[in-house]
Design a protein around this motif. Structure first.
Motif, short mmCIF file in Angstrom:
data_model
loop_
_atom_site.label_atom_id
_atom_site.label_comp_id
_atom_site.label_asym_id
_atom_site.label_seq_id
_atom_site.Cartn_x
_atom_site.Cartn_y
_atom_site.Cartn_z
N LEU A 177 -3.55 15.17 6.07
CA LEU A 177 -3.92 13.65 5.48
C LEU A 177 -4.68 13.32 6.43
O LEU A 177 -5.70 12.50 5.76
N ARG A 178 -4.75 13.21 7.70
CA ARG A 178 -5.75 12.65 8.44
C ARG A 178 -7.34 13.14 8.10
O ARG A 178 -8.17 12.14 8.05
N SER A 179 -7.51 14.46 7.88
CA SER A 179 -8.71 14.97 7.39
C SER A 179 -9.22 14.32 6.52
O SER A 179 -10.48 13.94 5.95
N ILE A 180 -8.22 14.30 5.15
CA ILE A 180 -8.60 13.64 4.05
C ILE A 180 -9.11 12.44 4.00
O ILE A 180 -9.95 11.74 3.53
N VAL A 181 -8.30 11.48 4.98
CA VAL A 181 -8.57 10.05 5.14
C VAL A 181 -10.03 9.82 5.75
O VAL A 181 -10.91 9.03 5.04
N MET A 182 -10.14 10.71 6.89
CA MET A 182 -11.60 10.56 7.47
C MET A 182 -12.79 10.95 6.58
O MET A 182 -13.73 10.18 6.56
N GLU A 183 -12.45 11.92 5.68
CA GLU A 183 -13.75 12.24 4.48
C GLU A 183 -13.72 11.09 3.64
O GLU A 183 -15.02 10.71 3.38
N ALA A 184 -12.63 10.53 3.11
CA ALA A 184 -12.78 9.61 2.13
C ALA A 184 -13.62 8.22 2.74
O ALA A 184 -14.40 7.55 2.12
N GLU A 185 -13.27 7.95 4.01
CA GLU A 185 -13.86 6.84 4.63
C GLU A 185 -15.28 7.11 4.80
O GLU A 185 -16.16 6.20 4.83
N ASP A 186 -15.74 8.39 5.28
CA ASP A 186 -16.99 8.59 5.31
C ASP A 186 -17.98 8.70 4.09
O ASP A 186 -19.15 8.48 4.06
N MET A 187 -17.07 8.69 2.94
CA MET A 187 -17.90 8.75 1.60
C MET A 187 -18.41 7.37 1.11
O MET A 187 -19.01 7.12 0.35
N ALA A 188 -17.84 6.34 2.00
CA ALA A 188 -18.06 4.85 1.96
C ALA A 188 -18.13 4.23 0.44
O ALA A 188 -18.89 3.87 -0.05
N PHE A 189 -17.04 4.54 -0.12
CA PHE A 189 -16.84 3.95 -1.46
C PHE A 189 -16.90 2.45 -1.62
O PHE A 189 -16.02 2.04 -0.80
N PRO A 190 -17.71 1.78 -2.42
CA PRO A 190 -17.82 0.42 -2.15
C PRO A 190 -16.26 -0.28 -2.57
O PRO A 190 -15.95 -1.40 -2.11
#
Length: 472
Positions: A177-190
């Protein structure tokens, strides 16, 4: 060019004194620039620890002052605290600070009040931004990984709707879950306001607008009985449903997806969560629709997007029926052509009746196999598509198959979750009861209904075993 960075507690007199000297220098020296960051007193220690750890500094006092070069990257140059700054100002500019302690304390109090007003104003502004709260259970599964970008790119809820995604799973999947969160944050969806992981079940579904249930049981009837599998599904829903009732918003929408027992999960959530609006609990059948359309398009050598109105009846992840009696073809290359909205009945275009009556029936198991083996893109797209329809409406003339609580439509028994054709509009759905059902289809629906009624009875029997004193 450089800028002096000042940070300290809002109520600190030493910060106030350093601030006064900095303001004087900025007013009287054209090349001296200042940027102040005021911290709340209760957050100061943690903030100071974090910035020192990031930059490799050793500093434990208030304030902390450093220089940053505007035309370079990298960390700043630490100047130190108040005394260091006084020595710096006197050494370079010949300026000293002579302030009475009482004046400084007054200024510190003013700083604190001004800072609290700014914080209060920021909180008020944030209160107007109310992102949609989306909770996803069993969030370590591949479906979730593929679903997040579809939800966050703005196509599902609209380009003006911010969302917060909450990933729920057990403690053993915390790192995933933590890795999914980090990856989603890095994608910077507006439009992705926040994304977070959760492993404490008692905190689940707080303020949820949408709950997407992806939990599956490992189906192996050679090792374990169907009754045991059904009991496992019931136990999962027995945990989720009361928490949804307690913590989620009153109009929460609950979606059952996954590879097994999609109808039963929706049924059990309804059973254990009687205060959840029954029309807001649905099971997703779009994966089977899409797979059937793709199979037909390959047979007809045409674009899959041109195949419409294939209906999935019954138990979505169990015994279902792919109904082509209302299916239409758009843009099919045949002797008769027309405008983009021109269509032909699919059954009129397939002259191979042998294929329709034999291969399609045998293809049912092939379809189930294809859908159950998918890596996550197909069911993720299915969930996103149905959510988009739910909030913005489905194409007015097209049929969408959804597992819903039957109220007797098409002579289907009441009280079971059954996949049937619907239309989404104005934030709701309605069953396409105007569709004519032939005698053959009606017989199939009767058989599928019987299987789902039996599944429900087995589930209720298992509930009674687990809770013998509950009312039936």
């Amino acid at each position: 060019a450089a800028v002096a960075m000042f940070t300290g507690k809002a109520d600190c007199p030493y910060y106030a004194k350093a601030e006064l000297l900095a303001d004087y220098l900025q007013t009287n020296l054209p090349n001296f620039r200042v940027h102040k960051i005021t911290q709340q007193p209760d957050k100061w220690e943690q903030w100071l620890h974090d910035i020192c750890e990031t930059n490799g500094w050793e500093h434990r006092q208030c304030p902390i002052i450093w220089r940053e070069l505007l035309d370079r990257g990298g960390k700043g140059q630490l100047l130190g605290g108040l005394n260091d700054f006084l020595q710096y100002a006197q050494h370079y500019y010949g300026i000293t600070a002579m302030m009475l302690s009482g004046d400084v304390l007054d200024i510190a109090e003013e700083n604190l009040q001004a800072h609290l007003e700014v914080v209060e104003e920021d909180e008020e502004i944030k209160s107007f931004v109310k992102p949609m709260q989306i909770w996803i259970t069993s969030a370590s599964v591949p479906i979730c990984y593929h679903l997040i970008p579809l939800l966050a790119n703005g196509e599902v809820f609209g380009m003006t709707t911010e969302i917060s995604i909450h990933l729920l799973d057990t403690e053993q999947f915390k790192e995933i879950l933590r890795s999914i969160v980090m990856e989603a944050e890095d994608m910077a969806f507006p439009l992705l306001h926040s994304i977070s992981e959760h492993t404490k079940i008692d905190q689940a579904f707080i303020d949820a607008d949408i709950v997407i249930v992806l939990d599956d049981v490992l189906l192996n009837l050679e090792v374990e009985s169907l009754e045991n599998h059904i009991r496992e599904v019931s136990e999962i829903c027995q945990v989720y449903a009361p928490l949804i009732e307690k913590n989620a918003k009153s109009e929460v929408k609950v979606i059952s997806s996954g590879k097994t027992f999609a109808n039963l999960k929706a049924m059990m959530l309804r059973t254990y969560g009687p205060s959840i609006r029954p029309e807001n609990i649905i099971a997703i059948a779009t994966s089977w629709e899409s797979a059937a359309k793709a199979m037909l398009a390959r047979k007809l050598n045409m674009n899959t997007a041109g195949v419409k109105d294939v209906i999935v009846w019954g138990n979505i992840t169990g015994s279902n029926f792919i109904d082509l009696s209302h299916a239409k073809l758009y843009g099919y290359d045949c002797a008769i052509r027309g405008p983009p909205n021109f269509h032909r009945p699919l059954l009129d275009m397939i002259y191979d009746s042998e294929w329709i009556h034999s291969e399609l029936l045998s293809a049912q198991s092939t379809l189930n196999s294809r859908v159950s083996r998918c890596t996550g893109m197909l069911p993720a797209h299915a969930v996103a598509t149905v959510l988009r329809y739910w909030y913005h409406g489905s194409p007015s003339e097209e049929i969408v198959s959804v597992g819903i609580l039957s109220e007797g439509q098409f002579c289907i028994p009441e009280g079971i979750i059954f996949s049937m054709p619907v239309r989404f509009q104005n934030g709701n759905w309605e069953v396409r009861t105007e569709l004519e059902i032939n005698e053959t289809t009606q017989k199939v629906l009767g058989r599928l209904s019987h299987e789902l009624v039996q599944e429900k009875l087995v589930a209720l029997k298992e509930i009674k075993k687990m809770h013998p004193y509950e009312a039936e």
